[in-house]
Motif scaffolding. Structure first.
Motif, PDB file in Angstrom:
ATOM      1  N   PRO A   1       0.816  -1.212   0.000  1.00  0.00           N
ATOM      2  CA  PRO A   1       0.000   0.000   0.000  1.00  0.00           C
ATOM      3  C   PRO A   1       0.854   1.269   0.000  1.00  0.00           C
ATOM      4  O   PRO A   1       1.943   1.278   0.569  1.00  0.00           O
ATOM      5  CB  PRO A   1      -0.824  -0.113   1.285  1.00  0.00           C
ATOM      6  N   THR A   2       0.348   2.298  -0.653  1.00  0.00           N
ATOM      7  CA  THR A   2       1.050   3.581  -0.694  1.00  0.00           C
ATOM      8  C   THR A   2       0.556   4.527   0.401  1.00  0.00           C
ATOM      9  O   THR A   2       1.096   5.616   0.560  1.00  0.00           O
ATOM     10  CB  THR A   2       0.884   4.250  -2.062  1.00  0.00           C
ATOM     11  N   SER A   3      -0.462   4.101   1.132  1.00  0.00           N
ATOM     12  CA  SER A   3      -0.985   4.848   2.275  1.00  0.00           C
ATOM     13  C   SER A   3      -1.302   3.860   3.384  1.00  0.00           C
ATOM     14  O   SER A   3      -1.526   2.677   3.124  1.00  0.00           O
ATOM     15  CB  SER A   3      -2.274   5.590   1.918  1.00  0.00           C
ATOM     16  N   THR A   4      -1.347   4.344   4.604  1.00  0.00           N
ATOM     17  CA  THR A   4      -1.780   3.519   5.725  1.00  0.00           C
ATOM     18  C   THR A   4      -3.291   3.652   5.849  1.00  0.00           C
ATOM     19  O   THR A   4      -3.814   4.772   5.859  1.00  0.00           O
ATOM     20  CB  THR A   4      -1.088   3.969   7.024  1.00  0.00           C
TER      21      THR A   4
ATOM     22  N   THR B   1      -0.031  -0.877   6.550  1.00  0.00           N
ATOM     23  CA  THR B   1       0.861   0.268   6.697  1.00  0.00           C
ATOM     24  C   THR B   1       1.548   0.594   5.376  1.00  0.00           C
ATOM     25  O   THR B   1       2.021  -0.313   4.676  1.00  0.00           O
ATOM     26  CB  THR B   1       1.923  -0.042   7.773  1.00  0.00           C
ATOM     27  N   SER B   2       1.603   1.864   5.058  1.00  0.00           N
ATOM     28  CA  SER B   2       2.241   2.330   3.836  1.00  0.00           C
ATOM     29  C   SER B   2       3.653   1.772   3.703  1.00  0.00           C
ATOM     30  O   SER B   2       4.438   1.790   4.653  1.00  0.00           O
ATOM     31  CB  SER B   2       2.294   3.858   3.848  1.00  0.00           C
TER      32      SER B   2
END
Length: 93
Positions: free
Chosen positions: A7-10, A73-74
């Motif tokens: 993922p690129t964001s949390t 988590t990112s």
């Protein structure tokens, strides 16, 4: 089978969505799961899962509610995978 993702964001996962094409007339229960990475393979620790039958989601966009929401988590590598209670075959998949 499993596919990794980073993922690129949390964020918190509560639903997983996908489109699945079923071949033949498979039976059994499908379990989809989210797991952390363990050296390039899915960990045995399942963070969250959802179950359905193959016939319930064939050829449609499916959104399955996870039994437990989980935070990803990112930048961390995770895996989404699927398993079935039915035996695999070259005709029903």
């Amino acid at each position: 089978c499993a596919q990794s993702f980073r993922p690129t964001s949390t964020y918190t996962l509560g639903i997983i969505g996908f489109n699945l094409i079923i071949g033949g007339t498979p039976t059994g229960i499908l379990t989809y799961w989210i797991a952390p990475d363990n050296g390039g393979v899915p960990s045995a620790t399942i963070l969250a899962s959802a179950t359905t039958t193959a016939t319930a989601i064939s050829g449609v966009d499916a959104n399955l509610t996870l039994t437990t929401s989980t935070q990803v988590t990112s930048g961390t590598l995770y895996w989404i995978g699927a398993s079935s209670t039915a035996p695999q075959s070259g005709v029903n998949y």
